[in-house]
Design a protein around this motif. Structure first.
Motif, PDB file in Angstrom:
ATOM      1  N   GLY A   1     -10.754  -3.124  56.199  1.00  0.00           N
ATOM      2  CA  GLY A   1     -10.194  -1.519  56.334  1.00  0.00           C
ATOM      3  C   GLY A   1     -10.457  -1.430  55.147  1.00  0.00           C
ATOM      4  O   GLY A   1     -10.502   0.058  54.963  1.00  0.00           O
ATOM      5  N   TYR A   2      -9.935  -1.622  54.178  1.00  0.00           N
ATOM      6  CA  TYR A   2      -9.850  -1.608  52.615  1.00  0.00           C
ATOM      7  C   TYR A   2     -11.125  -0.717  52.103  1.00  0.00           C
ATOM      8  O   TYR A   2     -11.392  -0.259  51.373  1.00  0.00           O
ATOM      9  N   VAL A   3     -12.132  -2.296  52.106  1.00  0.00           N
ATOM     10  CA  VAL A   3     -13.492  -1.355  51.589  1.00  0.00           C
ATOM     11  C   VAL A   3     -13.320  -0.666  52.369  1.00  0.00           C
ATOM     12  O   VAL A   3     -14.329   0.266  51.723  1.00  0.00           O
ATOM     13  N   ALA A   4     -13.610  -0.195  53.576  1.00  0.00           N
ATOM     14  CA  ALA A   4     -14.011   1.389  53.784  1.00  0.00           C
ATOM     15  C   ALA A   4     -13.621   2.319  53.574  1.00  0.00           C
ATOM     16  O   ALA A   4     -13.966   3.031  52.752  1.00  0.00           O
ATOM     17  N   PHE A   5     -12.098   1.895  53.405  1.00  0.00           N
ATOM     18  CA  PHE A   5     -11.591   3.027  52.497  1.00  0.00           C
ATOM     19  C   PHE A   5     -11.899   3.494  51.000  1.00  0.00           C
ATOM     20  O   PHE A   5     -12.256   4.639  51.042  1.00  0.00           O
ATOM     21  N   ALA A   6     -11.585   2.156  50.212  1.00  0.00           N
ATOM     22  CA  ALA A   6     -11.900   2.722  49.252  1.00  0.00           C
ATOM     23  C   ALA A   6     -13.771   2.884  48.879  1.00  0.00           C
ATOM     24  O   ALA A   6     -13.796   3.279  47.203  1.00  0.00           O
ATOM     25  N   SER A   7     -14.335   2.718  49.699  1.00  0.00           N
ATOM     26  CA  SER A   7     -15.754   3.373  50.130  1.00  0.00           C
ATOM     27  C   SER A   7     -16.283   4.464  49.483  1.00  0.00           C
ATOM     28  O   SER A   7     -17.461   5.346  49.723  1.00  0.00           O
ATOM     29  N   CYS A   8     -15.363   5.191  51.017  1.00  0.00           N
ATOM     30  CA  CYS A   8     -15.251   7.255  50.755  1.00  0.00           C
ATOM     31  C   CYS A   8     -15.894   7.326  49.396  1.00  0.00           C
ATOM     32  O   CYS A   8     -14.717   6.810  47.943  1.00  0.00           O
ATOM     33  N   THR A   9     -16.183   9.090  49.402  1.00  0.00           N
ATOM     34  CA  THR A   9     -15.783   9.691  48.644  1.00  0.00           C
ATOM     35  C   THR A   9     -15.324  10.786  48.362  1.00  0.00           C
ATOM     36  O   THR A   9     -14.989  11.036  49.493  1.00  0.00           O
ATOM     37  N   PRO A  10     -14.917  12.354  47.542  1.00  0.00           N
ATOM     38  CA  PRO A  10     -14.092  12.932  47.399  1.00  0.00           C
ATOM     39  C   PRO A  10     -15.687  13.640  48.048  1.00  0.00           C
ATOM     40  O   PRO A  10     -15.161  14.646  49.021  1.00  0.00           O
ATOM     41  N   ASN A  11     -16.793  13.713  48.236  1.00  0.00           N
ATOM     42  CA  ASN A  11     -17.624  14.464  49.368  1.00  0.00           C
ATOM     43  C   ASN A  11     -17.438  14.168  50.951  1.00  0.00           C
ATOM     44  O   ASN A  11     -17.750  14.689  51.932  1.00  0.00           O
ATOM     45  N   ASP A  12     -16.428  12.530  51.275  1.00  0.00           N
ATOM     46  CA  ASP A  12     -16.324  12.940  52.599  1.00  0.00           C
ATOM     47  C   ASP A  12     -15.277  13.957  53.071  1.00  0.00           C
ATOM     48  O   ASP A  12     -14.058  13.751  52.440  1.00  0.00           O
ATOM     49  N   PRO A  13     -14.998  14.038  54.487  1.00  0.00           N
ATOM     50  CA  PRO A  13     -14.321  14.609  54.531  1.00  0.00           C
ATOM     51  C   PRO A  13     -12.619  14.094  54.769  1.00  0.00           C
ATOM     52  O   PRO A  13     -13.021  12.913  54.574  1.00  0.00           O
ATOM     53  N   PRO A  14     -11.674  15.182  54.638  1.00  0.00           N
ATOM     54  CA  PRO A  14      -9.954  14.199  54.152  1.00  0.00           C
ATOM     55  C   PRO A  14      -9.948  13.284  55.042  1.00  0.00           C
ATOM     56  O   PRO A  14      -9.413  12.461  54.938  1.00  0.00           O
ATOM     57  N   LEU A  15     -10.473  13.321  56.481  1.00  0.00           N
ATOM     58  CA  LEU A  15      -9.922  12.611  57.536  1.00  0.00           C
ATOM     59  C   LEU A  15     -10.327  11.282  57.680  1.00  0.00           C
ATOM     60  O   LEU A  15      -9.890  10.076  58.208  1.00  0.00           O
ATOM     61  N   TYR A  16     -11.510  12.106  57.308  1.00  0.00           N
ATOM     62  CA  TYR A  16     -12.505  10.206  57.129  1.00  0.00           C
ATOM     63  C   TYR A  16     -12.182   8.751  56.459  1.00  0.00           C
ATOM     64  O   TYR A  16     -12.361   7.559  57.293  1.00  0.00           O
ATOM     65  N   PRO A  17     -11.575   8.670  55.329  1.00  0.00           N
ATOM     66  CA  PRO A  17     -11.533   7.614  54.557  1.00  0.00           C
ATOM     67  C   PRO A  17     -10.537   6.334  55.497  1.00  0.00           C
ATOM     68  O   PRO A  17     -10.649   5.416  56.119  1.00  0.00           O
TER      69      PRO A  17
ATOM     70  N   THR B   1      -5.618  -5.628  45.700  1.00  0.00           N
ATOM     71  CA  THR B   1      -6.257  -5.056  45.415  1.00  0.00           C
ATOM     72  C   THR B   1      -6.325  -4.306  44.250  1.00  0.00           C
ATOM     73  O   THR B   1      -5.090  -4.320  43.144  1.00  0.00           O
ATOM     74  N   ASP B   2      -6.998  -3.387  43.792  1.00  0.00           N
ATOM     75  CA  ASP B   2      -6.782  -2.861  42.674  1.00  0.00           C
ATOM     76  C   ASP B   2      -5.670  -1.743  42.521  1.00  0.00           C
ATOM     77  O   ASP B   2      -5.856  -1.475  43.790  1.00  0.00           O
ATOM     78  N   SER B   3      -5.549  -1.555  41.539  1.00  0.00           N
ATOM     79  CA  SER B   3      -4.406  -0.421  41.101  1.00  0.00           C
ATOM     80  C   SER B   3      -4.243   0.975  42.001  1.00  0.00           C
ATOM     81  O   SER B   3      -3.368   1.176  42.005  1.00  0.00           O
ATOM     82  N   GLU B   4      -5.168   1.200  41.832  1.00  0.00           N
ATOM     83  CA  GLU B   4      -5.583   2.286  41.941  1.00  0.00           C
ATOM     84  C   GLU B   4      -7.641   2.469  42.974  1.00  0.00           C
ATOM     85  O   GLU B   4      -7.916   1.728  42.694  1.00  0.00           O
ATOM     86  N   VAL B   5      -7.241   3.068  44.162  1.00  0.00           N
ATOM     87  CA  VAL B   5      -8.328   2.955  44.579  1.00  0.00           C
ATOM     88  C   VAL B   5      -9.404   4.236  44.471  1.00  0.00           C
ATOM     89  O   VAL B   5      -9.343   4.930  42.606  1.00  0.00           O
ATOM     90  N   MET B   6     -10.295   3.597  43.682  1.00  0.00           N
ATOM     91  CA  MET B   6     -11.452   3.725  42.726  1.00  0.00           C
ATOM     92  C   MET B   6     -13.023   4.742  43.725  1.00  0.00           C
ATOM     93  O   MET B   6     -13.312   3.674  44.417  1.00  0.00           O
ATOM     94  N   GLU B   7     -13.028   5.841  43.075  1.00  0.00           N
ATOM     95  CA  GLU B   7     -14.573   6.135  43.706  1.00  0.00           C
ATOM     96  C   GLU B   7     -15.649   4.954  43.461  1.00  0.00           C
ATOM     97  O   GLU B   7     -15.810   4.502  42.545  1.00  0.00           O
ATOM     98  N   ILE B   8     -16.389   4.928  44.779  1.00  0.00           N
ATOM     99  CA  ILE B   8     -17.732   3.952  44.695  1.00  0.00           C
ATOM    100  C   ILE B   8     -18.460   4.906  44.845  1.00  0.00           C
ATOM    101  O   ILE B   8     -18.430   5.596  45.893  1.00  0.00           O
TER     102      ILE B   8
END
Length: 216
Positions: free
Chosen positions: A32-48, A191-198
């Motif tokens: 679940g975390y990987v799915a969340f962290a794999s999102c980018t600002p181009n995804d809809p706000p609710l998607y992560p 996890t990483d201290s900050e969720v990084m954009e992938i």
């Protein structure tokens, strides 16, 4: 009175009674975390958040099916053990999640299916009813009267994901689950201290040499 399990041996024993394993649950939360962290600002706000939840539901089912069963009745996604006595849902919790010194709540208000599940839990536990306003209440279906619904509660914090498998016993007037009969505190996942954009990798085109000759 909430029964809280936080020592390694008692966690393993209680999960084994439910037919579960902490290592496998941790893998599901990590997905679940990987799915969340794999999102980018181009995804809809609710998607992560939705992507993380959906990945954990899928992971839970891939872990437990076909021995367990799945149910999406009324769009309430569950896995149910063979005896029909234990069901598990997935939800996001607040900062109290995974902390033995705090009482967590679900992050958002829940709908009638969760109210129905908590109602059934209360009937099974012979607890007084504590619910949102009457119009939001639901009565358990007769075929579900023996089922106890647990929640895999997950909270993304800085540097870790905290999680627990807990048995809800009441809901507040805001529609959030706010009390638990049992809490099985699982180990936090670093996890990483900050969720990084992938950024997804871009396809690499082969080098092409084109000879350019002057026309005669």
């Amino acid at each position: 009175m909430t029964q809280t399990y936080f020592e390694l041996g008692e966690i393993d024993n209680r999960l084994a009674e439910l037919g579960l394993d902490e290592r496998r649950l941790a893998e599901i939360v990590r997905r679940g975390y990987v799915a969340f962290a794999s999102c980018t600002p181009n995804d809809p706000p609710l998607y992560p958040g939705f992507s993380a939840w959906a990945s954990m539901v899928r992971g839970l089912r891939e872990y437990l099916l076909p021995v367990w069963d799945r149910s999406d009745e009324n769009n309430y996604s569950l896995v149910i053990n063979p005896a029909g006595t234990v069901a598990i849902a997935v939800a996001t919790g607040d900062d109290g999640t995974g902390r033995r010194d705090a009482t967590p709540t679900t992050k958002s208000s829940k709908g009638p299916s969760t109210v129905e599940a908590v109602t059934t839990n209360q009937l099974q536990l012979d607890l007084p009813f504590v619910f949102p306003p009457v119009e939001a209440q639901a009565r358990p279906a007769s075929g579900e009267k023996q089922r106890m619904t647990w929640i895999l509660l997950v909270h993304r914090a800085r540097g870790e994901v905290r999680c627990e498998l807990s048995l809800p016993s009441s809901m507040g007037i805001d529609g959030r689950v706010d009390r638990w009969q049992e809490r099985i505190i699982l180990k936090a996942i670093p996890t990483d201290s900050e969720v990084m954009e992938i950024t997804p990798p871009q396809p690499t085109l082969p080098d092409i040499t084109i000879d350019v000759k002057r026309r005669a």
